[in-house]
Design a protein around this motif. Structure first.
Motif, PDB file in Angstrom:
ATOM      1  N   GLY A  30      26.808  -9.501  10.275  1.00 27.37           N
ATOM      2  CA  GLY A  30      26.384 -10.286   9.315  1.00 27.37           C
ATOM      3  C   GLY A  30      27.559 -10.876   8.340  1.00 27.37           C
ATOM      4  N   LEU A  31      27.148 -11.579   7.511  1.00 28.57           N
ATOM      5  CA  LEU A  31      27.987 -12.273   6.393  1.00 28.57           C
ATOM      6  C   LEU A  31      27.369 -11.813   5.044  1.00 28.57           C
ATOM      7  CD1 LEU A  31      28.558 -15.850   8.034  1.00 28.57           C
ATOM      8  CD2 LEU A  31      30.205 -14.088   8.069  1.00 28.57           C
ATOM      9  N   CYS A  32      28.543 -11.697   4.035  1.00 31.84           N
ATOM     10  CA  CYS A  32      28.094 -11.374   2.710  1.00 31.84           C
ATOM     11  C   CYS A  32      27.961 -12.961   2.265  1.00 31.84           C
ATOM     12  CB  CYS A  32      28.825 -10.256   2.106  1.00 31.84           C
ATOM     13  SG  CYS A  32      29.098  -8.807   2.690  1.00 31.84           S
ATOM     14  N   ARG A  33      26.783 -12.778   1.326  1.00 31.53           N
ATOM     15  CA  ARG A  33      26.581 -14.228   0.593  1.00 31.53           C
ATOM     16  C   ARG A  33      26.111 -14.055  -0.621  1.00 31.53           C
ATOM     17  NH1 ARG A  33      27.086 -18.306   3.982  1.00 31.53           N
ATOM     18  NH2 ARG A  33      26.700 -18.067   6.354  1.00 31.53           N
ATOM     19  N   VAL A  34      26.503 -14.731  -1.767  1.00 30.04           N
ATOM     20  CA  VAL A  34      26.167 -14.747  -3.069  1.00 30.04           C
ATOM     21  C   VAL A  34      24.757 -15.501  -3.435  1.00 30.04           C
ATOM     22  CG1 VAL A  34      26.500 -15.074  -5.508  1.00 30.04           C
ATOM     23  CG2 VAL A  34      28.371 -14.346  -4.006  1.00 30.04           C
ATOM     24  N   GLY A  35      23.822 -14.914  -3.761  1.00 32.25           N
ATOM     25  CA  GLY A  35      22.504 -15.586  -4.220  1.00 32.25           C
ATOM     26  C   GLY A  35      21.355 -15.504  -3.258  1.00 32.25           C
ATOM     27  N   SER A  36      21.585 -16.093  -2.092  1.00 29.89           N
ATOM     28  CA  SER A  36      20.531 -16.207  -1.019  1.00 29.89           C
ATOM     29  C   SER A  36      21.094 -16.627   0.351  1.00 29.89           C
ATOM     30  CB  SER A  36      19.417 -17.276  -1.163  1.00 29.89           C
ATOM     31  OG  SER A  36      20.045 -18.711  -1.462  1.00 29.89           O
ATOM     32  N   CYS A  37      20.542 -16.331   1.363  1.00 26.86           N
ATOM     33  CA  CYS A  37      20.833 -16.584   2.951  1.00 26.86           C
ATOM     34  C   CYS A  37      20.579 -18.006   2.942  1.00 26.86           C
ATOM     35  CB  CYS A  37      20.201 -15.749   3.734  1.00 26.86           C
ATOM     36  SG  CYS A  37      20.421 -13.870   3.509  1.00 26.86           S
ATOM     37  N   VAL A  38      21.390 -18.774   3.893  1.00 28.98           N
ATOM     38  CA  VAL A  38      21.131 -20.002   4.085  1.00 28.98           C
ATOM     39  C   VAL A  38      20.259 -20.211   5.253  1.00 28.98           C
ATOM     40  CG1 VAL A  38      23.628 -20.664   3.714  1.00 28.98           C
ATOM     41  CG2 VAL A  38      23.130 -20.059   5.987  1.00 28.98           C
TER      42      VAL A  38
END
Length: 65
Positions: A30-38
């Motif tokens: 996975g990838l860490c993302r701020v706010g929401s997933c794309v």
């Protein structure tokens, strides 16, 4: 003084809730993302709950040759 505040914030984020951290997220693909997933991704877990999400692809990654 500013560095001390950042260190304390980081420690409090890693201690909070169901956070697994970025190493666990990256190891799981996975990838860490701020706010929401794309688009095309789903929330698998939290890197730092509740702000930084661990997002994974809906479909398995394919490699082109």
């Amino acid at each position: 003084m500013g560095i001390l505040v950042l260190v304390l914030m980081f420690i409090s984020l890693t201690q909070h809730g169901d956070a697994h951290g970025p190493a666990s997220c990256n190891h799981g693909g996975g990838l860490c993302r701020v706010g929401s997933c794309v688009s095309g991704e789903y929330l698998a877990q939290y890197c730092f709950e509740p702000v930084i999400l661990c997002c994974k692809n809906l479909s398995p990654a394919t490699t082109e040759s």
